[in-house]
Design a protein around this motif. Sequence first.
Motif, PDB file in Angstrom:
ATOM      1  N   SER A 139      71.401  66.219  22.748  1.00 25.70           N
ATOM      2  CA  SER A 139      70.582  65.239  22.040  1.00 25.70           C
ATOM      3  C   SER A 139      69.208  65.837  21.775  1.00 25.70           C
ATOM      4  CB  SER A 139      70.410  63.979  22.894  1.00 25.70           C
ATOM      5  OG  SER A 139      69.323  63.203  22.409  1.00 25.70           O
ATOM      6  N   ALA A 195      75.258  55.545  27.118  1.00 22.98           N
ATOM      7  CA  ALA A 195      75.803  56.176  25.906  1.00 22.98           C
ATOM      8  C   ALA A 195      77.118  56.903  26.200  1.00 22.98           C
ATOM      9  CB  ALA A 195      74.791  57.163  25.327  1.00 22.98           C
ATOM     10  N   THR A 196      77.276  57.466  27.396  1.00 18.96           N
ATOM     11  CA  THR A 196      78.481  58.256  27.697  1.00 18.96           C
ATOM     12  C   THR A 196      79.742  57.372  27.657  1.00 18.96           C
ATOM     13  OG1 THR A 196      77.077  59.588  29.160  1.00 18.96           O
ATOM     14  CG2 THR A 196      79.444  60.006  29.242  1.00 18.96           C
ATOM     15  N   HIS A 200      66.734  63.661  20.813  1.00 18.75           N
ATOM     16  CA  HIS A 200      65.953  62.426  20.726  1.00 18.75           C
ATOM     17  C   HIS A 200      64.530  62.664  21.242  1.00 18.75           C
ATOM     18  CE1 HIS A 200      64.744  58.314  22.065  1.00 18.75           C
ATOM     19  NE2 HIS A 200      65.134  58.088  20.832  1.00 18.75           N
ATOM     20  N   MET A 247      74.298  60.570  20.334  1.00 19.28           N
ATOM     21  CA  MET A 247      75.385  59.580  20.376  1.00 19.28           C
ATOM     22  C   MET A 247      76.386  59.812  19.251  1.00 19.28           C
ATOM     23  SD  MET A 247      76.306  56.812  21.988  1.00 19.28           S
ATOM     24  CE  MET A 247      77.250  55.310  21.847  1.00 19.28           C
ATOM     25  N   GLY A 264      68.185  63.051  16.633  1.00 24.49           N
ATOM     26  CA  GLY A 264      69.031  64.173  16.260  1.00 24.49           C
ATOM     27  C   GLY A 264      69.909  64.609  17.409  1.00 24.49           C
ATOM     28  N   LEU A 288      78.454  62.719  20.098  1.00 22.48           N
ATOM     29  CA  LEU A 288      79.364  62.366  21.198  1.00 22.48           C
ATOM     30  C   LEU A 288      80.607  61.645  20.670  1.00 22.48           C
ATOM     31  CD1 LEU A 288      79.204  62.634  24.285  1.00 22.48           C
ATOM     32  CD2 LEU A 288      77.864  60.532  24.351  1.00 22.48           C
ATOM     33  N   SER A 304      72.195  61.972  15.743  1.00 20.45           N
ATOM     34  CA  SER A 304      71.785  61.654  17.122  1.00 20.45           C
ATOM     35  C   SER A 304      72.773  62.290  18.081  1.00 20.45           C
ATOM     36  CB  SER A 304      71.765  60.134  17.344  1.00 20.45           C
ATOM     37  OG  SER A 304      73.080  59.621  17.344  1.00 20.45           O
ATOM     38  N   ALA A 354      73.698  66.042  26.684  1.00 19.60           N
ATOM     39  CA  ALA A 354      72.594  65.477  25.893  1.00 19.60           C
ATOM     40  C   ALA A 354      71.220  65.888  26.413  1.00 19.60           C
ATOM     41  CB  ALA A 354      72.719  63.957  25.810  1.00 19.60           C
ATOM     42  N   PRO A 355      70.962  65.773  27.739  1.00 18.15           N
ATOM     43  CA  PRO A 355      69.595  66.056  28.190  1.00 18.15           C
ATOM     44  C   PRO A 355      69.319  67.514  28.557  1.00 18.15           C
ATOM     45  CG  PRO A 355      70.818  64.743  29.827  1.00 18.15           C
ATOM     46  CD  PRO A 355      71.794  65.224  28.814  1.00 18.15           C
ATOM     47  N   LYS A 383      63.833  63.492  24.789  1.00 25.03           N
ATOM     48  CA  LYS A 383      64.424  64.687  25.380  1.00 25.03           C
ATOM     49  C   LYS A 383      63.428  65.852  25.319  1.00 25.03           C
ATOM     50  CE  LYS A 383      68.629  62.953  26.164  1.00 25.03           C
ATOM     51  NZ  LYS A 383      68.558  61.465  26.124  1.00 25.03           N
ATOM     52  N   TYR A 390      66.761  55.013  36.441  1.00 24.99           N
ATOM     53  CA  TYR A 390      67.588  55.802  35.525  1.00 24.99           C
ATOM     54  C   TYR A 390      68.229  56.918  36.331  1.00 24.99           C
ATOM     55  CZ  TYR A 390      68.301  58.387  31.082  1.00 24.99           C
ATOM     56  OH  TYR A 390      68.810  59.036  29.992  1.00 24.99           O
ATOM     57  N   THR A 448      75.404  57.748  34.775  1.00 20.51           N
ATOM     58  CA  THR A 448      75.002  58.396  33.529  1.00 20.51           C
ATOM     59  C   THR A 448      74.304  57.379  32.646  1.00 20.51           C
ATOM     60  OG1 THR A 448      75.761  59.641  31.574  1.00 20.51           O
ATOM     61  CG2 THR A 448      77.219  57.910  32.370  1.00 20.51           C
ATOM     62  N   PHE A 449      73.731  57.845  31.558  1.00 20.87           N
ATOM     63  CA  PHE A 449      73.185  56.940  30.556  1.00 20.87           C
ATOM     64  C   PHE A 449      74.374  56.213  29.904  1.00 20.87           C
ATOM     65  CE2 PHE A 449      71.149  56.392  26.233  1.00 20.87           C
ATOM     66  CZ  PHE A 449      70.251  55.430  26.649  1.00 20.87           C
ATOM     67  N   ASP A 470      78.921  65.989  27.941  1.00 20.03           N
ATOM     68  CA  ASP A 470      77.757  65.295  27.404  1.00 20.03           C
ATOM     69  C   ASP A 470      76.541  65.982  28.027  1.00 20.03           C
ATOM     70  OD1 ASP A 470      75.632  63.693  26.810  1.00 20.03           O
ATOM     71  OD2 ASP A 470      76.528  61.824  27.543  1.00 20.03           O
TER      72      ASP A 470
HETATM   73  C1  LIG Z   1      69.977  60.773  25.672  1.00 17.55           C
HETATM   74  C2  LIG Z   1      71.379  60.733  26.091  1.00 17.55           C
HETATM   75  C3  LIG Z   1      72.393  60.371  25.190  1.00 17.55           C
HETATM   76  C4  LIG Z   1      72.124  59.833  23.802  1.00 17.55           C
HETATM   77  O1  LIG Z   1      71.498  60.723  22.944  1.00 17.55           O
HETATM   78  P1  LIG Z   1      70.769  60.118  21.616  1.00 17.55           P
HETATM   79  O2  LIG Z   1      70.315  61.315  20.864  1.00 17.55           O
HETATM   80  O3  LIG Z   1      69.635  59.267  22.104  1.00 17.55           O
HETATM   81  O4  LIG Z   1      71.790  59.317  20.875  1.00 17.55           O
HETATM   82  C5  LIG Z   1      73.706  60.442  25.623  1.00 17.55           C
HETATM   83  N1  LIG Z   1      74.020  60.826  26.872  1.00 17.55           N
HETATM   84  C6  LIG Z   1      73.078  61.155  27.782  1.00 17.55           C
HETATM   85  C7  LIG Z   1      73.491  61.595  29.143  1.00 17.55           C
HETATM   86  C8  LIG Z   1      71.719  61.107  27.428  1.00 17.55           C
HETATM   87  O5  LIG Z   1      70.788  61.422  28.333  1.00 17.55           O
END
Ligand SMILES: *Cc1c(COP(=O)(O)O)cnc(C)c1O
Length: 372
Positions: free
Chosen positions: A172, A83-84, A174, A57, A184, A60, A55, A150-151, A177, A305, A80-81, A148
């Motif tokens: 990411s 997760a950061t 996911h 995450m 993933g 990260l 993932s 991710a998106p 995304k 969001y 941010t999401f 990060d």
């Molecule tokens: C989606 C996202 C994540 C997490 O990614 P996953 O693949 O869902 O674990 C982390 N940071 C940001 C900014 C995201 O948009």
Amino acid sequence: MIPIVRPSHPRLAEFDTRFDAILKSGKLTNNGQYVQEFEAELTKILGVPTICFSSGMAALIAMLRAVDVEHGEVIVPSFTFPATPHAVVLAGAKPVFADILDDTLCLDPEDVERQINHHTVAVLGVDPYGLMWEPPAHWGDQIDVLIDSAPSFGSTLNGSLGANRGRAQIYSFHATKVFSTMEGGCLCTSDHELMEKAKRIRNFGQDSDGAVTEFGFNGKMMEICALIGLKQLETFDIRLASRVARASALRQALDGIEGLRVQRAPAGQSPNWTYQPVFVEPEFGKDRDTVVAESHKRDIMVRVYYPACHELACYSPMNKHMMGFPRAGNNPIARLSVTRRLASQVISVPVFDDMTDQEIDIIAKAFREIRG
Ligand SMILES: *Cc1c(COP(=O)(O)O)cnc(C)c1O
């Protein structure tokens, strides 16, 4: 109904023979053939050595552990999401929140510099909604700059995918995304030592001889996800081009609604528009939460969001992980003014690769109707 995401994935018939071969071989995960092929493709596309994870995450946390942030402070945006900052805590460090700029929605370099002190071990910037963060070039000499992203897979900055903007960065894959392997992610870095360490962390801290040299976890990508990723790459350029065009049509349709600020691409960028953020300003006459509730009533699944992460319960100064925060003179209540304002105004509007004119119409009409 207009959902918040409408992911597209290959049909089983498009890869069933290869999937059968995986099942027959018994090699379902643990750095199998398809993960290696997918990593080689990503490395070629991104122009930076890349390894896959289960993932975004996981990538990260591995990235942060690989640069040894433990017991230090990592500066992150609050916008941010979650997760950061969660990844920072799970890697054993403390997140210190910095503000963003109004126009780019990315870290404000001046506010970051105000937060840097002798505890600071890294700055972890974010690419919000696929907009790309551009860290000041000279920071890299003084501090670990991590991203990060991710998106933002597929976004470009001056024509480049920008996978080398920091010492390391992650994406990411996911299902929500723009480029998805269902679950993933990946990590990109030109730093060989960092990469080798991240590989060990991904596999319980074991090196290729099985010796356990550090604390790791299971962050490995499954073969089936890599196979889906390889298949997705075949159509990604076409789908991304369509998505970028649909997002532009959506922005055009939303333009001219008084009090609704529609986020634009910063100069030189072509974002992948993971979502289309809009901001409900006072002139709109209704507050953000009302607009969201009214949109949901009309079956348009917009999302609130990103949040301001420093306002979430787990980042309260009373939480044990945040003990000692805010530092004197560093009270987030008095700071982070752009974050607080934008997080209270933001709505993520859905964008799909194949969004129809009719769907765009429905969304634009709804916002006009809600404003009244
Ligand atoms: C989606 C996202 C994540 C997490 O990614 P996953 O693949 O869902 O674990 C982390 N940071 C940001 C900014 C995201 O948009």
